[in-house]
Scaffold this motif. Structure first.
Motif, PDB file in Angstrom:
ATOM      1  N   ASP A  84      42.748 -13.871  27.892  1.00  0.00           N
ATOM      2  CA  ASP A  84      44.032 -14.650  27.619  1.00  0.00           C
ATOM      3  C   ASP A  84      43.703 -15.254  26.098  1.00  0.00           C
ATOM      4  O   ASP A  84      42.434 -15.765  26.156  1.00  0.00           O
ATOM      5  CB  ASP A  84      44.437 -15.728  28.258  1.00  0.00           C
ATOM      6  N   VAL A 126      46.953 -19.384  25.376  1.00  0.00           N
ATOM      7  CA  VAL A 126      47.845 -19.173  26.717  1.00  0.00           C
ATOM      8  C   VAL A 126      47.305 -19.647  27.933  1.00  0.00           C
ATOM      9  O   VAL A 126      45.974 -19.803  27.991  1.00  0.00           O
ATOM     10  CB  VAL A 126      47.918 -17.413  26.854  1.00  0.00           C
ATOM     11  N   GLU A 176      54.604 -15.653  24.425  1.00  0.00           N
ATOM     12  CA  GLU A 176      53.310 -15.153  24.624  1.00  0.00           C
ATOM     13  C   GLU A 176      53.064 -15.010  25.989  1.00  0.00           C
ATOM     14  O   GLU A 176      52.194 -14.073  26.224  1.00  0.00           O
ATOM     15  CB  GLU A 176      52.419 -15.964  23.689  1.00  0.00           C
ATOM     16  N   ARG A 177      53.023 -15.971  26.686  1.00  0.00           N
ATOM     17  CA  ARG A 177      52.612 -16.031  28.033  1.00  0.00           C
ATOM     18  C   ARG A 177      53.285 -15.103  29.005  1.00  0.00           C
ATOM     19  O   ARG A 177      52.726 -14.462  29.819  1.00  0.00           O
ATOM     20  CB  ARG A 177      52.830 -17.585  28.725  1.00  0.00           C
ATOM     21  N   ARG A 218      51.974 -11.618  28.126  1.00  0.00           N
ATOM     22  CA  ARG A 218      50.732 -11.247  28.582  1.00  0.00           C
ATOM     23  C   ARG A 218      50.866 -11.224  30.287  1.00  0.00           C
ATOM     24  O   ARG A 218      50.260 -10.152  30.868  1.00  0.00           O
ATOM     25  CB  ARG A 218      49.903 -12.692  28.542  1.00  0.00           C
ATOM     26  N   THR A 240      52.464  -7.616  30.814  1.00  0.00           N
ATOM     27  CA  THR A 240      51.119  -6.695  30.472  1.00  0.00           C
ATOM     28  C   THR A 240      50.267  -6.662  31.628  1.00  0.00           C
ATOM     29  O   THR A 240      49.863  -5.442  31.897  1.00  0.00           O
ATOM     30  CB  THR A 240      50.547  -6.783  29.182  1.00  0.00           C
ATOM     31  N   LEU A 241      49.999  -7.650  32.213  1.00  0.00           N
ATOM     32  CA  LEU A 241      48.773  -7.369  33.241  1.00  0.00           C
ATOM     33  C   LEU A 241      49.633  -7.014  34.516  1.00  0.00           C
ATOM     34  O   LEU A 241      48.814  -6.267  35.315  1.00  0.00           O
ATOM     35  CB  LEU A 241      48.334  -9.211  33.579  1.00  0.00           C
ATOM     36  N   GLN A 290      39.893 -10.018  33.851  1.00  0.00           N
ATOM     37  CA  GLN A 290      40.162 -10.049  32.553  1.00  0.00           C
ATOM     38  C   GLN A 290      38.763 -10.665  31.734  1.00  0.00           C
ATOM     39  O   GLN A 290      37.797 -11.336  32.547  1.00  0.00           O
ATOM     40  CB  GLN A 290      40.901 -11.250  32.131  1.00  0.00           C
TER      41      GLN A 290
END
Length: 143
Positions: free
Chosen positions: A41, A45, A54-55, A58, A61-62, A89
């Motif tokens: 991250d 984030v 943005e959070r 992410r 995406t994860l 990650q």
């Protein structure tokens, strides 16, 4: 050979790596650990203040990456091979080496794509760095 770590990066060539892992998993009756190392991250984030979009991006995406890993594991399990998937990650090279040690992997399977001189100068080659740092045998599948 009991455990094989299979590192994928969600590109168009993942199926080549999966196919080779299935072949070796069957030959050695080994368990496959399909992993993907997601980018860490950004500093802003997480629990600190940062843009909500943005959070959310992410997190989505994860979530997609986790689903794709599970789909790969189901595909391999359907071939009669014990498989688990892990989404981690961090820094790719260090995390692949660390996870291989944690899982008592007997082999690491990774892909390799040829890049330009400038790409290598700025980013290096992940596969070369894993080969150089690993104490565990590494099988490189050319893309």
């Amino acid at each position: 050979m009991n455990n094989i770590l299979v590192s994928i990066d969600f590109d168009d060539c993942d199926q080549l790596i999966i196919d080779k892992a299935i072949e070796l998993g069957k030959a050695f009756n080994a368990k496959l650990w399909v992993i993907h190392i997601a980018a860490p991250d950004p500093d802003f984030v997480g629990y600190d203040a940062g843009p909500q979009n943005e959070r959310d991006f992410r997190a989505n995406t994860l979530k997609k990456e986790h689903k794709q890993l599970n789909d790969y594991a189901l595909q391999i399990n359907a071939q009669g091979i014990k498989t688990e998937s892990l989404l981690i990650q961090g820094s790719t090279i260090e995390m692949v080496i660390e996870e291989a040690k944690k899982l008592n992997a007997d082999l690491i399977i990774i892909g390799h794509q040829e890049h330009s001189f400038f790409y290598k100068a700025f980013f290096g080659s992940v596969s070369e760095q894993i080969i150089n740092k690993s104490k565990i045998p590494v099988l490189v599948v050319p893309m």
